[in-house]
Design a protein around this motif. Structure first.
Motif, PDB file in Angstrom:
ATOM      1  N   UNK A   2       1.764 -10.122   8.252  1.00  0.00           N
ATOM      2  CA  UNK A   2       2.270  -9.314   7.144  1.00  0.00           C
ATOM      3  C   UNK A   2       1.596  -9.783   5.857  1.00  0.00           C
ATOM      4  N   UNK A   3       1.575  -8.905   4.862  1.00  0.00           N
ATOM      5  CA  UNK A   3       0.992  -9.224   3.560  1.00  0.00           C
ATOM      6  C   UNK A   3       2.133  -9.405   2.567  1.00  0.00           C
ATOM      7  N   UNK A   4       2.180 -10.592   1.952  1.00  0.00           N
ATOM      8  CA  UNK A   4       3.215 -10.900   0.964  1.00  0.00           C
ATOM      9  C   UNK A   4       2.569 -11.025  -0.411  1.00  0.00           C
ATOM     10  N   UNK A   5       3.244 -10.471  -1.408  1.00  0.00           N
ATOM     11  CA  UNK A   5       2.734 -10.451  -2.776  1.00  0.00           C
ATOM     12  C   UNK A   5       3.326 -11.600  -3.573  1.00  0.00           C
ATOM     13  N   UNK A  42       7.033  -8.039   0.016  1.00  0.00           N
ATOM     14  CA  UNK A  42       6.147  -7.763   1.144  1.00  0.00           C
ATOM     15  C   UNK A  42       5.526  -6.392   0.949  1.00  0.00           C
ATOM     16  N   UNK A  43       4.216  -6.313   1.127  1.00  0.00           N
ATOM     17  CA  UNK A  43       3.518  -5.040   1.024  1.00  0.00           C
ATOM     18  C   UNK A  43       3.881  -4.193   2.237  1.00  0.00           C
ATOM     19  N   UNK A  44       4.410  -2.999   1.995  1.00  0.00           N
ATOM     20  CA  UNK A  44       4.843  -2.124   3.074  1.00  0.00           C
ATOM     21  C   UNK A  44       3.778  -1.107   3.443  1.00  0.00           C
ATOM     22  N   UNK A  45       3.159  -0.482   2.448  1.00  0.00           N
ATOM     23  CA  UNK A  45       2.156   0.540   2.738  1.00  0.00           C
ATOM     24  C   UNK A  45       1.315   0.821   1.507  1.00  0.00           C
TER      25      UNK A  45
END
Length: 66
Positions: A2-5, A42-45
């Motif tokens: 997952x990508x977290x900001x 968290x980056x969703x889309x």
């Protein structure tokens, strides 16, 4: 993954920080803490509008005459 900001704070102001790639929020939180970052989400889309992309392509392909 997952990508977290994240954000980083400097002199009382917050700025965009690096993204963290991790399996869970907990792992991302640990990485953020170890690197003095603030975990914000968290980056969703990512949504791309085709008209915007077409506009960019048209501007790139237009020759500049001098």
């Amino acid at each position: 993954m997952k990508v977290f900001l994240t954000e980083v704070e400097k002199e009382g102001k917050r700025y965009a920080g690096p993204n963290i790639l991790a399996e869970t929020w907990e792992f991302a939180e640990e990485a953020a803490t170890l690197n003095d970052l603030i975990l914000i989400g968290e980056l969703q889309e990512i949504v791309v509008d085709n008209t915007v992309m077409n506009s960019l392509e048209q501007n790139i392909e237009t020759p500049t005459l001098h």
